[in-house]
Design an enzyme around this catalytic site. Structure first.
Site, PDB file in Angstrom:
ATOM      1  N   GLN A  13       0.835  -1.217   0.000  1.00 59.41           N
ATOM      2  CA  GLN A  13       0.000   0.000   0.000  1.00 59.41           C
ATOM      3  C   GLN A  13       0.864   1.260   0.000  1.00 59.41           C
ATOM      4  O   GLN A  13       0.666   2.169  -0.810  1.00 59.41           O
ATOM      5  CB  GLN A  13      -0.885   0.026   1.242  1.00 59.41           C
ATOM      6  CG  GLN A  13      -1.846  -1.122   1.369  1.00 59.41           C
ATOM      7  CD  GLN A  13      -2.848  -0.837   2.477  1.00 59.41           C
ATOM      8  OE1 GLN A  13      -3.809  -0.094   2.278  1.00 59.41           O
ATOM      9  NE2 GLN A  13      -2.629  -1.398   3.638  1.00 59.41           N
ATOM     10  N   TYR A 127       4.561  -9.698  15.580  1.00 61.16           N
ATOM     11  CA  TYR A 127       4.726  -8.632  14.584  1.00 61.16           C
ATOM     12  C   TYR A 127       5.182  -7.328  15.268  1.00 61.16           C
ATOM     13  O   TYR A 127       6.173  -6.707  14.853  1.00 61.16           O
ATOM     14  CB  TYR A 127       3.404  -8.425  13.833  1.00 61.16           C
ATOM     15  CG  TYR A 127       3.320  -7.144  13.050  1.00 61.16           C
ATOM     16  CD1 TYR A 127       3.989  -7.003  11.830  1.00 61.16           C
ATOM     17  CD2 TYR A 127       2.584  -6.049  13.513  1.00 61.16           C
ATOM     18  CE1 TYR A 127       3.917  -5.812  11.107  1.00 61.16           C
ATOM     19  CE2 TYR A 127       2.499  -4.870  12.805  1.00 61.16           C
ATOM     20  CZ  TYR A 127       3.176  -4.750  11.603  1.00 61.16           C
ATOM     21  OH  TYR A 127       3.100  -3.581  10.902  1.00 61.16           O
TER      22      TYR A 127
HETATM   23  N1  LIG Z   1      -1.065  -2.096   7.031  1.00 63.00           N
HETATM   24  C1  LIG Z   1      -1.232  -1.556   8.242  1.00 63.00           C
HETATM   25  O1  LIG Z   1      -2.351  -1.457   8.768  1.00 63.00           O
HETATM   26  C2  LIG Z   1      -0.036  -1.020   8.997  1.00 63.00           C
HETATM   27  C3  LIG Z   1      -0.229  -0.499  10.280  1.00 63.00           C
HETATM   28  C4  LIG Z   1       0.870   0.022  10.960  1.00 63.00           C
HETATM   29  C5  LIG Z   1       2.129   0.016  10.378  1.00 63.00           C
HETATM   30  N2  LIG Z   1       2.280  -0.520   9.135  1.00 63.00           N
HETATM   31  C6  LIG Z   1       3.614  -0.517   8.544  1.00 63.00           C
HETATM   32  O2  LIG Z   1       3.558   0.314   7.399  1.00 63.00           O
HETATM   33  C7  LIG Z   1       4.478  -0.142   6.405  1.00 63.00           C
HETATM   34  C8  LIG Z   1       3.776  -0.278   5.082  1.00 63.00           C
HETATM   35  O3  LIG Z   1       2.700  -1.204   5.222  1.00 63.00           O
HETATM   36  P1  LIG Z   1       1.764  -1.590   3.998  1.00 63.00           P
HETATM   37  O4  LIG Z   1       0.350  -1.545   4.500  1.00 63.00           O
HETATM   38  O5  LIG Z   1       2.158  -0.816   2.795  1.00 63.00           O
HETATM   39  O6  LIG Z   1       2.177  -3.125   3.838  1.00 63.00           O
HETATM   40  P2  LIG Z   1       1.708  -4.163   2.710  1.00 63.00           P
HETATM   41  O7  LIG Z   1       0.673  -3.561   1.850  1.00 63.00           O
HETATM   42  O8  LIG Z   1       1.430  -5.454   3.417  1.00 63.00           O
HETATM   43  O9  LIG Z   1       3.028  -4.324   1.836  1.00 63.00           O
HETATM   44  C9  LIG Z   1       4.152  -4.982   2.311  1.00 63.00           C
HETATM   45  C10 LIG Z   1       5.236  -4.834   1.274  1.00 63.00           C
HETATM   46  O10 LIG Z   1       6.410  -5.506   1.762  1.00 63.00           O
HETATM   47  C11 LIG Z   1       6.858  -6.382   0.755  1.00 63.00           C
HETATM   48  N3  LIG Z   1       7.526  -7.539   1.325  1.00 63.00           N
HETATM   49  C12 LIG Z   1       7.016  -8.503   2.126  1.00 63.00           C
HETATM   50  N4  LIG Z   1       7.952  -9.427   2.406  1.00 63.00           N
HETATM   51  C13 LIG Z   1       9.083  -9.017   1.764  1.00 63.00           C
HETATM   52  C14 LIG Z   1      10.402  -9.547   1.649  1.00 63.00           C
HETATM   53  N5  LIG Z   1      10.762 -10.695   2.235  1.00 63.00           N
HETATM   54  N6  LIG Z   1      11.311  -8.852   0.925  1.00 63.00           N
HETATM   55  C15 LIG Z   1      10.981  -7.704   0.296  1.00 63.00           C
HETATM   56  N7  LIG Z   1       9.748  -7.174   0.349  1.00 63.00           N
HETATM   57  C16 LIG Z   1       8.814  -7.822   1.077  1.00 63.00           C
HETATM   58  C17 LIG Z   1       5.609  -6.816   0.006  1.00 63.00           C
HETATM   59  O11 LIG Z   1       5.980  -7.346  -1.244  1.00 63.00           O
HETATM   60  P3  LIG Z   1       5.194  -8.588  -1.916  1.00 63.00           P
HETATM   61  O12 LIG Z   1       4.065  -7.990  -2.711  1.00 63.00           O
HETATM   62  O13 LIG Z   1       6.217  -9.230  -2.768  1.00 63.00           O
HETATM   63  O14 LIG Z   1       4.705  -9.464  -0.795  1.00 63.00           O
HETATM   64  C18 LIG Z   1       4.892  -5.468  -0.079  1.00 63.00           C
HETATM   65  O15 LIG Z   1       5.437  -4.672  -1.100  1.00 63.00           O
HETATM   66  C19 LIG Z   1       5.071  -1.439   6.954  1.00 63.00           C
HETATM   67  O16 LIG Z   1       6.320  -1.162   7.518  1.00 63.00           O
HETATM   68  C20 LIG Z   1       4.094  -1.854   8.046  1.00 63.00           C
HETATM   69  O17 LIG Z   1       4.744  -2.606   9.058  1.00 63.00           O
HETATM   70  C21 LIG Z   1       1.226  -1.013   8.428  1.00 63.00           C
END
Ligand SMILES: NC(=O)c1ccc[n+]([C@@H]2O[C@H](COP(=O)([O-])OP(=O)(O)OC[C@H]3O[C@@H](n4cnc5c(N)ncnc54)[C@H](OP(=O)(O)O)[C@@H]3O)[C@@H](O)[C@H]2O)c1
Length: 299
Positions: A13, A127
């Protein structure tokens, strides 16, 4: 000259919004996918780092499967702590500045008030513990790192609560949502635009600049998941909004425990950067408008 950003992650995202919003800022992004830099392999990621000239490194890759992490702690820690730590170590004090995104799940949710950056942490799940360890390693290795803790991230792509709620409504299923977990929804777009808007400052700020260290970023407006679901239906479906029943966290057993009130206080970020995040209803309307009409119709 544009600020050269090296971004890890292309499909998530936040990653997608960084790439989509970059056109509005004086930045040039090189983004590496999981296939190009797998965070399960810290040394391979560090090698990629050395091959790209950048002024700022932004980590938008993370292990985000909160429940699955309970049964894969080793992998979650490698991706969320070991690799970010190795990146920070490789950048050191002289290399490009670093932006990492962390989570409200570093807190236990028992404070009874919104969390400030200085509040004690206490993750309830693997996590959250892995993200907190990532914070610690980065801060120990890099004096020029900004850690942005955020919460309840939503957008018009990927898997998220907005899309899940609208799918349930389209299927005409009875909807019950927990009313005892509170937080601040955050549009991936707003977080991305904040990062991009600060790229130049971060790229040139010296160690010790108040921009570095931990800051909280979330859209304004504390709400329960039930209240957020009602907001989503109101914005997307208006008079056709389905009614939302209340349930309790205890009614939905899940492998990972979640904080009851992980609400983030964003006052420090507002003071440091002079930026006030808007209320979540505003970006929510944009997200809904971007969804194909089939994904935002009532049954
Ligand atoms: N989503 C939430 O509600 C939330 C809340 C608080 C904090 N955050 C933090 O915000 C940040 C962004 O979250 P988001 O919602 O954008 O996450 P997301 O949509 O789940 O995307 C995760 C990304 O990480 C990549 N990824 C996963 N495993 C990987 C690996 N082994 N090597 C390289 N890339 C990898 C995924 O690629 P693939 O497509 O290849 O899997 C995807 O591009 C993260 O740091 C998360 O911890 C998120």
């Amino acid at each position: 000259m544009s600020v050269r950003i090296l971004q890890f992650g292309t499909t998530g995202q936040l990653a997608r919004e960084l790439l989509a919003q970059a056109k509005d800022f004086d930045v040039e992004i090189t983004a590496l996918s999981r296939a190009e830099a797998d965070f399960a392999d810290p040394q391979a990621v560090v090698r990629r780092l050395e091959a790209v000239k950048a002024d700022l490194v932004v980590l938008a890759a993370a292990y985000t499967a909160v429940d699955l992490a309970e049964s894969e702690p080793e992998l979650a820690f490698r991706i969320n702590a070991e690799t970010p730590g190795a990146i920070a170590q490789a950048l050191g004090a002289e290399g490009p500045a670093l932006v990492q995104v962390s989570t409200d799940y570093v807190f236990d949710g028992e404070k009874g008030a919104p969390y400030q950056e200085s509040d004690p942490t206490g993750p309830l799940n693997v996590y959250g513990a892995s993200k907190l360890e990532g914070e610690r390693r980065i801060l120990a290795a890099s004096p020029r790192a900004l850690i942005l803790r955020t919460s309840w991230v939503v957008s018009s792509h990927g898997k998220n609560f907005v899309k899940t709620m609208l799918r349930l409504a389209a299927e005409g299923r009875p909807i019950k949502v927990v009313d005892d977990q509170f937080g601040r929804p955050t549009a991936a777009r707003d977080l991305a635009r904040f990062i991009l808007s600060q790229a130049r400052r971060l790229a040139s700020a010296p160690a010790g600049d108040p921009a570095f260290g931990v800051h909280h970023f979330a859209n304004a407006g504390e709400v329960s998941w039930k209240g957020f679901a009602e907001g989503i239906f109101d914005v997307a479906l208006g008079a056709a909004a389905p009614s939302v029943g209340a349930s309790a966290t205890a009614d939905w057993p899940a492998p990972a425990r979640r904080p009851a009130r992980g609400t983030l206080d964003t006052g420090k970020l507002e003071r440091t950067f002079g930026v006030v995040p808007r209320h979540w209803r505003e970006p929510l309307a944009e997200i809904v408008a971007e969804l194909p009409s089939a994904e935002r119709s009532a049954a």
